[in-house]
Design a protein around this motif. Structure first.
Motif, PDB file in Angstrom:
ATOM      1  N   ASN A 276      45.737  37.447  35.172  1.00  0.00           N
ATOM      2  CA  ASN A 276      44.430  38.652  35.586  1.00  0.00           C
ATOM      3  C   ASN A 276      43.956  37.344  36.077  1.00  0.00           C
TER       4      ASN A 276
ATOM      5  N   LEU B 278      44.014  33.685  36.771  1.00  0.00           N
ATOM      6  CA  LEU B 278      44.370  32.461  37.539  1.00  0.00           C
ATOM      7  C   LEU B 278      45.846  33.332  38.619  1.00  0.00           C
ATOM      8  N   SER B 279      45.965  34.113  38.688  1.00  0.00           N
ATOM      9  CA  SER B 279      46.828  34.163  39.511  1.00  0.00           C
ATOM     10  C   SER B 279      46.633  35.243  40.691  1.00  0.00           C
ATOM     11  N   LYS B 280      46.628  34.855  42.298  1.00  0.00           N
ATOM     12  CA  LYS B 280      45.962  35.486  42.854  1.00  0.00           C
ATOM     13  C   LYS B 280      46.884  36.044  43.501  1.00  0.00           C
ATOM     14  N   THR B 281      47.334  36.754  42.985  1.00  0.00           N
ATOM     15  CA  THR B 281      48.431  37.679  43.311  1.00  0.00           C
ATOM     16  C   THR B 281      47.931  39.072  42.294  1.00  0.00           C
TER      17      THR B 281
ATOM     18  N   ALA C   2      45.180  40.220  42.048  1.00  0.00           N
ATOM     19  CA  ALA C   2      43.633  40.085  42.602  1.00  0.00           C
ATOM     20  C   ALA C   2      44.166  41.521  43.571  1.00  0.00           C
ATOM     21  N   ASN C   3      42.959  42.829  43.940  1.00  0.00           N
ATOM     22  CA  ASN C   3      43.006  43.843  44.793  1.00  0.00           C
ATOM     23  C   ASN C   3      43.013  43.992  45.597  1.00  0.00           C
TER      24      ASN C   3
END
Length: 110
Positions: free
Chosen positions: A102, A104-107, A109-110
């Protein structure tokens, strides 16, 4: 409603359903048995809503990870399940994984 709040409702539904599985004693007690079906219906419905804006892998990782942690704590506190140091290390790793996804990962992101 915020997608992450919806996901948390899905987690709560899953936790209630899973805890009720234990309380149902093999579906021999009516009230907990009904709570199993209602809880899982709520869980899957709200999880499906989150998939409109959160990627499947991320939503499932958060949903299942938080569910495992919360159910493990419930098992420890309410049912006297014994947890050793390695169980707590594993729980900490699950929480860390959800936080990393939640924050650090860019995946995620909403």
């Amino acid at each position: 409603m915020n997608t992450w709040i919806i996901l948390f409702v899905a987690v709560l539904g899953e936790v209630i359903a899973t805890t009720s599985l234990k309380l149902s004693e093999g579906f021999t007690k009516l009230t907990p048995s009904v709570a199993v079906f209602v809880g899982y219906a709520v869980a899957f419905y709200f999880l499906s809503l989150t998939l409109k804006s959160i990627p499947l892998g991320i939503a499932y990782a958060v949903w299942s990870g938080l569910g495992v942690v919360i159910v493990s704590i419930i098992g420890w506190v309410l049912f006297g399940q014994k947890l050793d140091i390695w169980a707590f290390v594993g729980i900490a790793l699950i929480i860390s994984g959800v936080v990393v996804i939640n924050l650090l990962s860019k995946t995620a992101a909403n």
